[in-house]
Design a protein around this motif. Structure first.
Motif, mmCIF file in Angstrom:
data_model
loop_
_atom_site.group_PDB
_atom_site.id
_atom_site.type_symbol
_atom_site.label_atom_id
_atom_site.label_comp_id
_atom_site.label_asym_id
_atom_site.label_seq_id
_atom_site.Cartn_x
_atom_site.Cartn_y
_atom_site.Cartn_z
ATOM 1 N N ALA A 1 -17.122 11.481 -22.496
ATOM 2 C CA ALA A 1 -16.837 12.720 -23.219
ATOM 3 C C ALA A 1 -15.417 12.742 -23.770
ATOM 4 C CB ALA A 1 -17.067 13.919 -22.302
ATOM 5 N N LEU A 2 -14.448 12.257 -22.994
ATOM 6 C CA LEU A 2 -13.067 12.249 -23.454
ATOM 7 C C LEU A 2 -12.863 11.256 -24.594
ATOM 8 C CD1 LEU A 2 -11.166 12.554 -20.060
ATOM 9 C CD2 LEU A 2 -11.320 14.284 -21.857
ATOM 10 N N LEU A 3 -13.572 10.128 -24.558
ATOM 11 C CA LEU A 3 -13.507 9.198 -25.681
ATOM 12 C C LEU A 3 -14.046 9.856 -26.949
ATOM 13 C CD1 LEU A 3 -14.748 5.878 -24.005
ATOM 14 C CD2 LEU A 3 -12.458 6.284 -24.950
ATOM 15 N N ARG A 4 -15.167 10.543 -26.815
ATOM 16 C CA ARG A 4 -15.737 11.229 -27.981
ATOM 17 C C ARG A 4 -14.793 12.305 -28.502
ATOM 18 N NH1 ARG A 4 -21.636 11.906 -25.078
ATOM 19 N NH2 ARG A 4 -22.677 10.083 -25.998
ATOM 20 N N GLU A 5 -14.260 13.123 -27.593
ATOM 21 C CA GLU A 5 -13.434 14.262 -28.001
ATOM 22 C C GLU A 5 -12.124 13.819 -28.645
ATOM 23 O OE1 GLU A 5 -10.229 17.021 -27.824
ATOM 24 O OE2 GLU A 5 -10.383 15.281 -26.503
ATOM 25 N N SER A 6 -11.533 12.746 -28.142
ATOM 26 C CA SER A 6 -10.205 12.337 -28.607
ATOM 27 C C SER A 6 -10.243 11.423 -29.820
ATOM 28 C CB SER A 6 -9.455 11.624 -27.473
ATOM 29 O OG SER A 6 -10.076 10.380 -27.165
ATOM 30 N N GLY A 7 -11.400 10.811 -30.069
ATOM 31 C CA GLY A 7 -11.474 9.833 -31.148
ATOM 32 C C GLY A 7 -10.833 8.503 -30.797
ATOM 33 N N ALA A 8 -10.598 8.249 -29.503
ATOM 34 C CA ALA A 8 -9.997 6.990 -29.078
ATOM 35 C C ALA A 8 -10.942 5.818 -29.341
ATOM 36 C CB ALA A 8 -9.661 7.053 -27.583
ATOM 37 N N VAL A 9 -10.381 4.656 -29.598
ATOM 38 C CA VAL A 9 -11.182 3.450 -29.747
ATOM 39 C C VAL A 9 -11.645 3.010 -28.360
ATOM 40 C CG1 VAL A 9 -11.191 1.049 -30.489
ATOM 41 C CG2 VAL A 9 -9.903 2.750 -31.808
ATOM 42 N N PRO A 10 -12.942 2.913 -28.127
ATOM 43 C CA PRO A 10 -13.421 2.542 -26.782
ATOM 44 C C PRO A 10 -12.933 1.151 -26.395
ATOM 45 C CG PRO A 10 -15.214 3.410 -28.127
ATOM 46 C CD PRO A 10 -14.050 3.195 -29.046
ATOM 47 N N PRO A 11 -12.496 0.979 -25.144
ATOM 48 C CA PRO A 11 -12.052 -0.352 -24.719
ATOM 49 C C PRO A 11 -13.227 -1.320 -24.616
ATOM 50 C CG PRO A 11 -12.165 1.122 -22.843
ATOM 51 C CD PRO A 11 -12.432 1.971 -24.058
ATOM 52 N N ASP A 12 -12.923 -2.598 -24.685
ATOM 53 C CA ASP A 12 -13.936 -3.641 -24.520
ATOM 54 C C ASP A 12 -14.184 -3.813 -23.025
ATOM 55 O OD1 ASP A 12 -15.669 -5.707 -24.788
ATOM 56 O OD2 ASP A 12 -14.213 -7.166 -25.539
ATOM 57 N N HIS A 13 -15.115 -3.028 -22.503
ATOM 58 C CA HIS A 13 -15.331 -2.932 -21.052
ATOM 59 C C HIS A 13 -16.825 -2.750 -20.819
ATOM 60 C CE1 HIS A 13 -14.360 -2.122 -16.909
ATOM 61 N NE2 HIS A 13 -14.827 -0.889 -16.960
ATOM 62 N N ASP A 14 -17.490 -3.763 -20.303
ATOM 63 C CA ASP A 14 -18.946 -3.735 -20.188
ATOM 64 C C ASP A 14 -19.490 -2.530 -19.423
ATOM 65 O OD1 ASP A 14 -19.026 -6.004 -21.673
ATOM 66 O OD2 ASP A 14 -19.725 -7.335 -20.078
ATOM 67 N N PRO A 15 -18.902 -2.131 -18.280
ATOM 68 C CA PRO A 15 -19.454 -0.965 -17.576
ATOM 69 C C PRO A 15 -19.425 0.313 -18.413
ATOM 70 C CG PRO A 15 -18.071 -2.232 -16.101
ATOM 71 C CD PRO A 15 -17.859 -2.804 -17.468
ATOM 72 N N LEU A 16 -18.489 0.410 -19.354
ATOM 73 C CA LEU A 16 -18.468 1.575 -20.244
ATOM 74 C C LEU A 16 -19.726 1.611 -21.103
ATOM 75 C CD1 LEU A 16 -17.261 3.962 -21.823
ATOM 76 C CD2 LEU A 16 -15.996 2.283 -23.198
ATOM 77 N N VAL A 17 -20.162 0.461 -21.583
ATOM 78 C CA VAL A 17 -21.361 0.420 -22.420
ATOM 79 C C VAL A 17 -22.566 0.931 -21.639
ATOM 80 C CG1 VAL A 17 -22.880 -1.056 -23.797
ATOM 81 C CG2 VAL A 17 -20.411 -1.502 -23.749
ATOM 82 N N ALA A 18 -22.725 0.456 -20.414
ATOM 83 C CA ALA A 18 -23.850 0.910 -19.589
ATOM 84 C C ALA A 18 -23.749 2.404 -19.302
ATOM 85 C CB ALA A 18 -23.892 0.112 -18.291
ATOM 86 N N ALA A 19 -22.530 2.896 -19.061
ATOM 87 C CA ALA A 19 -22.347 4.331 -18.806
ATOM 88 C C ALA A 19 -22.677 5.146 -20.049
ATOM 89 C CB ALA A 19 -20.910 4.598 -18.365
ATOM 90 N N TRP A 20 -22.296 4.657 -21.203
ATOM 91 C CA TRP A 20 -22.610 5.357 -22.454
ATOM 92 C C TRP A 20 -24.111 5.407 -22.682
ATOM 93 C CZ3 TRP A 20 -24.253 2.912 -27.248
ATOM 94 C CH2 TRP A 20 -24.295 3.794 -28.330
ATOM 95 N N LEU A 21 -24.803 4.318 -22.394
ATOM 96 C CA LEU A 21 -26.253 4.304 -22.542
ATOM 97 C C LEU A 21 -26.917 5.326 -21.628
ATOM 98 C CD1 LEU A 21 -26.856 0.452 -22.693
ATOM 99 C CD2 LEU A 21 -27.251 2.067 -24.568
ATOM 100 N N ALA A 22 -26.341 5.542 -20.454
ATOM 101 C CA ALA A 22 -26.919 6.476 -19.487
ATOM 102 C C ALA A 22 -26.543 7.921 -19.768
ATOM 103 C CB ALA A 22 -26.468 6.100 -18.074
ATOM 104 N N ALA A 23 -25.535 8.151 -20.606
ATOM 105 C CA ALA A 23 -25.070 9.505 -20.884
ATOM 106 C C ALA A 23 -25.997 10.192 -21.886
ATOM 107 C CB ALA A 23 -23.644 9.460 -21.429
ATOM 108 N N PRO A 24 -26.038 11.525 -21.875
ATOM 109 C CA PRO A 24 -26.831 12.238 -22.877
ATOM 110 C C PRO A 24 -26.358 11.928 -24.291
ATOM 111 C CG PRO A 24 -26.156 13.715 -21.106
ATOM 112 C CD PRO A 24 -25.403 12.436 -20.909
ATOM 113 N N SER A 25 -27.295 11.859 -25.210
ATOM 114 C CA SER A 25 -26.944 11.631 -26.607
ATOM 115 C C SER A 25 -26.323 12.891 -27.206
ATOM 116 C CB SER A 25 -28.190 11.257 -27.420
ATOM 117 O OG SER A 25 -28.748 10.059 -26.957
ATOM 118 N N VAL A 26 -25.471 12.688 -28.200
ATOM 119 C CA VAL A 26 -24.936 13.812 -28.973
ATOM 120 C C VAL A 26 -25.115 13.489 -30.450
ATOM 121 C CG1 VAL A 26 -23.249 14.426 -27.198
ATOM 122 C CG2 VAL A 26 -22.591 12.860 -29.033
ATOM 123 N N PRO A 27 -25.380 14.484 -31.269
ATOM 124 C CA PRO A 27 -25.536 14.229 -32.703
ATOM 125 C C PRO A 27 -24.248 13.666 -33.301
ATOM 126 C CG PRO A 27 -26.331 16.436 -32.108
ATOM 127 C CD PRO A 27 -25.599 15.902 -30.921
#
Length: 229
Positions: free
Chosen positions: A152-178
């Motif tokens: 959520a903080l990555l989305r809200e801030s517009g930060a570039v997501p780090p190259d971190h594999d567990p983040l990808v899996a966490a994003w897949l598990a998170a609710p989608s947003v338009p």
């Protein structure tokens, strides 16, 4: 009532909505003053609860005090997290606080992502972006309590997501947003990131493409989709 007393009172009474209301009004000078005192609040909470238990059970208070202090921190974790986001000046120090054993409690309620994002939005943009990236780098598995907050903080801030594999899996598990701003960066990584496969194991092409396969067909180049298929 001093500002410090006011913030402590809101934390200890678990008034998290009112705490958020107060935190977003602070000046940077007030944040700096409060941030330096915040670790002392946990020490005082531990001391006070231990002394209460000692008074009731002077002969064998140590183990019981450990349990009661743990229960207390579980109850106050949400407010302590919110306070750290609202007042700690340095991004690295803020993330250390957010992921500490006194705040990121295993048996506490999950963080109130909406309230945390609201408080974070009152901080400088670069602070928010650095906190979002650092917190995302602390994710170890999609079930981590901090994972939805980091996304959520990555989305809200517009930060570039780090190259971190567990983040990808966490994003897949998170609710989608338009219009998710993370999609262009993270979607191409889902086919190579360790752990992403577990989040995709229920995906199907028939009778119609499910969530992520549909997103891949819609948003990835045809060459990439052909390679995946």
């Amino acid at each position: 009532m001093t500002l410090w007393t006011e913030i402590c009172d809101l934390v200890t009474r678990k008034q998290v909505a009112r705490l958020a209301d107060r935190l977003v009004t602070l000046t940077e000078e007030e944040r700096a003053e409060l941030g330096g005192r915040l670790p002392g609040l946990v020490k005082e909470l531990r001391r006070a609860r231990t002394e209460q238990v000692r008074a009731r059970h002077p002969e064998d208070f140590e183990e019981l005090a450990s349990w009661e202090v743990g229960d207390l921190l579980d109850e106050l974790a949400g407010g302590l997290l919110l306070a750290g986001v609202g007042v700690i000046t340095g991004p690295a120090a803020a993330v250390t606080w957010m992921t500490s054993r006194d705040v990121n409690r295993r048996w506490a309620r999950d963080p109130n992502v909406g309230l945390v994002c609201r408080v974070a939005a009152a901080r400088p943009l670069e602070w928010r972006r650095e906190v979002a990236v650092r917190l995302a780098q602390r994710i170890r598995r999609p079930a981590d309590r901090i994972a939805p907050l980091a996304v959520a903080l990555l989305r809200e801030s517009g930060a570039v997501p780090p190259d971190h594999d567990p983040l990808v899996a966490a994003w897949l598990a998170a609710p989608s947003v338009p219009g998710d701003p993370l999609t262009p960066v993270l979607l191409p990584r889902v086919f190579t990131a360790d752990g992403a496969g577990r989040a995709l194991r229920e995906e199907r092409l028939e009778p119609r493409p499910t969530r992520w396969l549909a997103a891949a067909a819609r948003d990835l180049p045809r060459s990439r989709c052909s390679t995946v298929a």
